[in-house]
Design a protein around this motif. Structure first.
Motif, short mmCIF file in Angstrom:
data_model
loop_
_atom_site.label_atom_id
_atom_site.label_comp_id
_atom_site.label_asym_id
_atom_site.label_seq_id
_atom_site.Cartn_x
_atom_site.Cartn_y
_atom_site.Cartn_z
N MET A 155 1.16 -2.92 2.45
CA MET A 155 1.66 -3.63 1.22
C MET A 155 2.41 -4.95 1.22
SD MET A 155 1.37 -1.07 -1.44
CE MET A 155 2.89 -1.13 -2.41
N GLU A 156 3.20 -5.09 2.41
CA GLU A 156 4.06 -6.24 2.67
C GLU A 156 2.92 -7.41 2.73
OE1 GLU A 156 6.84 -5.28 5.58
OE2 GLU A 156 7.81 -3.88 4.21
N LYS A 157 2.01 -7.15 3.73
CA LYS A 157 1.09 -8.09 3.96
C LYS A 157 0.40 -8.66 2.70
CE LYS A 157 -2.50 -9.23 7.33
NZ LYS A 157 -3.28 -9.69 6.34
N MET A 158 0.03 -7.58 1.82
CA MET A 158 -0.84 -8.15 0.68
C MET A 158 0.08 -9.04 -0.27
SD MET A 158 -2.55 -4.66 0.03
CE MET A 158 -2.64 -4.54 -1.92
N ALA A 159 1.52 -8.52 -0.21
CA ALA A 159 2.22 -9.38 -1.20
C ALA A 159 2.33 -10.79 -0.28
CB ALA A 159 3.68 -8.65 -1.14
N ALA A 160 2.42 -10.97 0.71
CA ALA A 160 2.59 -12.11 1.61
C ALA A 160 1.46 -13.19 1.15
CB ALA A 160 3.04 -12.03 3.11
N ASP A 161 0.37 -12.44 1.59
CA ASP A 161 -0.98 -12.96 1.27
C ASP A 161 -1.12 -13.65 0.03
OD1 ASP A 161 -1.77 -12.53 3.83
OD2 ASP A 161 -3.43 -10.94 3.42
N GLU A 162 -0.73 -12.94 -1.08
CA GLU A 162 -0.77 -13.30 -2.40
C GLU A 162 0.09 -14.50 -2.62
OE1 GLU A 162 -0.75 -11.25 -6.69
OE2 GLU A 162 -0.34 -10.15 -4.92
N LYS A 163 1.26 -14.45 -2.00
CA LYS A 163 2.32 -15.41 -2.09
C LYS A 163 1.53 -16.68 -1.47
CE LYS A 163 6.96 -16.59 -1.21
NZ LYS A 163 7.81 -16.66 0.07
N TRP A 164 1.11 -16.59 -0.33
CA TRP A 164 0.50 -17.61 0.49
C TRP A 164 -0.59 -18.40 -0.43
CZ3 TRP A 164 -4.40 -19.09 1.99
CH2 TRP A 164 -4.19 -20.33 3.08
N GLN A 165 -1.46 -17.57 -0.86
CA GLN A 165 -2.65 -18.06 -1.54
C GLN A 165 -2.15 -19.01 -3.02
OE1 GLN A 165 -4.90 -14.59 -2.54
NE2 GLN A 165 -6.03 -14.65 -0.62
N GLU A 166 -0.92 -18.33 -3.40
CA GLU A 166 -0.56 -19.23 -4.90
C GLU A 166 0.17 -20.26 -4.38
OE1 GLU A 166 2.67 -17.60 -7.89
OE2 GLU A 166 1.11 -16.36 -7.42
N GLU A 167 0.63 -20.42 -3.04
CA GLU A 167 1.32 -21.61 -2.64
C GLU A 167 0.20 -22.77 -2.26
OE1 GLU A 167 4.25 -20.38 -0.12
OE2 GLU A 167 5.74 -19.70 -1.68
N ASN A 168 -0.70 -22.25 -1.36
CA ASN A 168 -1.70 -23.08 -0.78
C ASN A 168 -3.00 -23.40 -1.58
OD1 ASN A 168 -0.42 -23.73 2.10
ND2 ASN A 168 -0.08 -21.48 1.66
N ASN A 169 -2.94 -22.91 -2.83
CA ASN A 169 -4.26 -23.42 -3.84
C ASN A 169 -4.05 -24.99 -3.94
OD1 ASN A 169 -6.21 -23.39 -5.20
ND2 ASN A 169 -5.31 -21.92 -6.79
N LEU A 170 -5.23 -25.48 -3.45
CA LEU A 170 -5.19 -27.01 -3.60
C LEU A 170 -5.98 -27.21 -5.00
CD1 LEU A 170 -6.44 -27.91 -0.08
CD2 LEU A 170 -4.44 -28.11 -0.99
N ASN A 171 -6.36 -26.41 -5.69
CA ASN A 171 -7.03 -26.69 -7.08
C ASN A 171 -6.02 -26.59 -8.01
OD1 ASN A 171 -8.56 -26.81 -9.10
ND2 ASN A 171 -9.79 -24.84 -8.92
N LYS A 172 -5.50 -27.62 -8.45
CA LYS A 172 -4.43 -27.47 -9.46
C LYS A 172 -4.59 -27.05 -10.81
CE LYS A 172 -4.60 -32.28 -10.97
NZ LYS A 172 -3.69 -33.65 -11.18
N TYR A 173 -6.03 -27.07 -11.24
CA TYR A 173 -6.41 -26.53 -12.38
C TYR A 173 -6.69 -25.00 -12.65
CZ TYR A 173 -7.02 -31.51 -13.68
OH TYR A 173 -6.78 -32.52 -14.32
N THR A 174 -5.46 -24.18 -12.20
CA THR A 174 -5.52 -22.80 -12.18
C THR A 174 -5.69 -22.15 -13.61
OG1 THR A 174 -3.03 -22.74 -12.53
CG2 THR A 174 -4.10 -22.57 -10.16
N LEU A 175 -5.98 -21.05 -13.68
CA LEU A 175 -6.40 -20.40 -15.04
C LEU A 175 -5.15 -20.39 -15.99
CD1 LEU A 175 -9.17 -19.75 -16.17
CD2 LEU A 175 -8.57 -17.38 -15.43
N LYS A 176 -3.95 -20.15 -15.30
CA LYS A 176 -2.74 -20.16 -15.62
C LYS A 176 -2.40 -21.53 -16.46
CE LYS A 176 2.14 -19.07 -14.92
NZ LYS A 176 3.37 -18.85 -13.98
N TYR A 177 -2.70 -22.73 -15.60
CA TYR A 177 -2.22 -23.85 -16.12
C TYR A 177 -3.25 -24.43 -17.31
CZ TYR A 177 -1.70 -29.03 -15.87
OH TYR A 177 -1.28 -30.49 -16.17
N ILE A 178 -4.61 -23.90 -16.99
CA ILE A 178 -5.73 -24.29 -18.26
C ILE A 178 -5.14 -23.51 -19.64
CG2 ILE A 178 -7.83 -23.84 -19.03
CD1 ILE A 178 -8.74 -24.40 -16.00
#
Lengths: 256, 241
Positions: free
Chosen positions: B194-217
């Motif tokens: 569970m901790e690893k999944m949370a950390a991975d998700e956080k990493w993915q959110e921080e390191n996404n190079l595509n700035k046009y995320t669905l949230k932003y759009i």
């Protein structure tokens, strides 16, 4: 007519139409998104840089300058061994480091036993244990002697001669050096040390040397006086026996 | 000049090139993990859940609409392991029927070592009524009778937990088998996972190079997307349906 029709008879178009919100969805198997939404999803796909297999190898070598350290395990048994090793170092006045060539236990055991009989202890210690034991002590220098498991003989310095005698039987055990009375000495020095007689004898020898110097001085100082005394004695003797001297004189005259 | 092959031979023949020190050290077996703080309760197995919720005698059991919202979106409350050890987590929404509860209960009873471990439910017994019309009945005539009860589950909900003096590997098989048989997507998890999944998700959110995320759009109504997205997309930005 048309005016009446337009103005009065036409029902007004309602401004707001209530509409149910797109029916029920399937939670387990949602409908595929339509074209426009799929476009959005495709545009917003996350991107984490180029894939690693497309990069040149040099960029992947992050750890090229980093040494990979093995995770150190704190093993309590190792700590006990290290403490034991340090105790050996502290209690024995002679420590001899051996280089071990290939030797079978069959050959080694008699050596071990003979050493033990003479109050010397052959111990095998690994590099890690020794480094743990000697860390922060005055023995830290000897870590350089260790590459792997190595044998150490712990004993008292008066047994050095016996040790060399025993080790002659096992040429696989090569003496590298040792610590005698808190002094790190080489193999040659160790051999020399083993040939020395025991401390008491050496002390007596030293005493005799010192004494001989004194007695020599006394003798030298006395020599002249004694010579004088002996000469005077001779002189008195000659004077007491004038006849002999006369005879001698006449003899000398007759010869001339 | 020495030819290269000769050089190679000279290299190989030098004994110090191939020096190998073979030494066997002390084997270290780490002491087993300490589970002394875990207390095993009296009841180790899962509780039997009633098929039908208990209503007071003067109350007629109410019928309900489908209420799909109970299965949509992320679980925000029961999404952490209470006992900090192992469990099964739903990764999609769905409904648990009484059969599923029985399946979980029996599997746990069969595979749990009751001297060392215990299990607890993290979901309520079936409470939501599902109505059904009888077979061969014509349409109309009002809403059908209550057929059975279900428990709706959202994505991320912990279904049940296993704890005790055991490691993840020991309970993994049990958790996997149950997770496969549940009526929605589910995975076996441990606290570490569970901790690893949370950390991975956080990493993915921080390191996404595509700035046009669905949230932003969606937040900026790019491409006039407000015309066609659903109201749930404003809430979860395409992560859940």
């Amino acid at each position: 007519m048309s005016f009446i029709k337009k103005g009065l008879l036409q029902s007004p178009v309602p401004l707001m139409v209530a509409k149910r919100f797109r029916g029920k969805i399937n939670v387990q198997k949602p409908r595929k998104p339509h074209f426009e939404k799929q476009l959005l999803i495709d545009i917003s796909k996350p991107y984490y840089g180029p894939p690693k297999n497309s990069l040149p190898e040099i960029t992947l070598c992050e750890n090229i300058n980093k040494k990979s350290y093995k995770r150190e395990i704190d093993n309590p048994f190792e700590r006990i061994l290290a403490k034991e090793c340090l105790d050996w170092f502290n209690t024995s006045k002679m420590v001899v480091f051996l280089h071990v060539n290939s030797i079978s236990m069959e050959d080694k055991t008699p050596v071990f036993a003979a050493l033990k009989k003479n109050d010397m202890h052959l111990r095998t210690y690994g590099k890690k244990i020794v480094s743990m034991a000697t860390k922060g002590t005055r023995y830290e220098v000897i870590n350089q002697l260790f590459t792997s498991h190595q044998n150490i003989i712990f004993g008292q310095p008066e047994n050095a001669g016996k040790m060399f005698k025993i080790l002659r039987k096992a040429p696989q055990l090569v003496v590298m050096g040792g610590i005698v009375e808190d002094r790190l000495i080489s193999k040659n020095d160790l051999v020399e040390y083993s040939k020395l007689p025991s401390l008491d004898i050496v002390r007596s020898q030293l005493c005799s040397v010192l004494q001989s110097a004194g007695s020599c001085l006394v003798g030298q100082l006395n020599q002249n006086q004694q010579m004088l005394v002996s000469h005077l004695e001779k002189h008195i003797e000659i004077q007491n026996n004038p006849t002999n001297s006369d005879n001698l004189d006449t003899n000398a005259k007759s010869e001339s | 000049m020495i030819p290269n092959t000769m050089k190679l031979f000279v290299g190989i023949l030098r004994p110090e090139k191939f020096q190998l020190i073979l030494a066997s050290g002390i084997k270290y077996f780490a002491p087993p993990k300490n589970y002394d703080d875990i207390e095993i309760p009296e009841r180790q197995r899962l509780r039997i859940y009633d098929k039908v919720p208990l209503y007071p005698s003067n109350l007629k059991p109410p019928k309900m609409q489908k209420r799909l919202r109970y299965m949509r979106g992320p679980e925000l409350l029961h999404n952490k392991l209470q006992l900090k050890q192992y469990g099964v987590m739903a990764t999609g929404g769905g409904r648990l029927r009484h059969e599923h509860f029985e399946m979980v209960r029996l599997q746990v009873a069969r595979r749990l070592d009751m001297k060392r471990m215990f299990a607890i439910w993290r979901v309520d017994p079936p409470w939501q009524p599902v109505t059904k019309k009888g077979q061969g009945q014509r349409m109309g005539g009002g809403k059908g009778a209550i057929d059975h009860y279900v428990t709706p589950v959202k994505a991320g909900r912990i279904i049940f937990e296993v704890s005790g003096k055991c490691e993840y590997k020991e309970v993994y098989d049990m958790l996997r088998i149950i997770a496969e048989r549940l009526p929605f997507k589910a995975i076996p998890v441990s606290q570490d996972i569970m901790e690893k999944m949370a950390a991975d998700e956080k990493w993915q959110e921080e390191n996404n190079l595509n700035k046009y995320t669905l949230k932003y759009i969606i937040q900026n109504n790019m491409g006039g997307c407000h015309r066609f997205i659903s109201k749930y997309d404003h809430k979860w930005y395409g992560k859940y349906v």
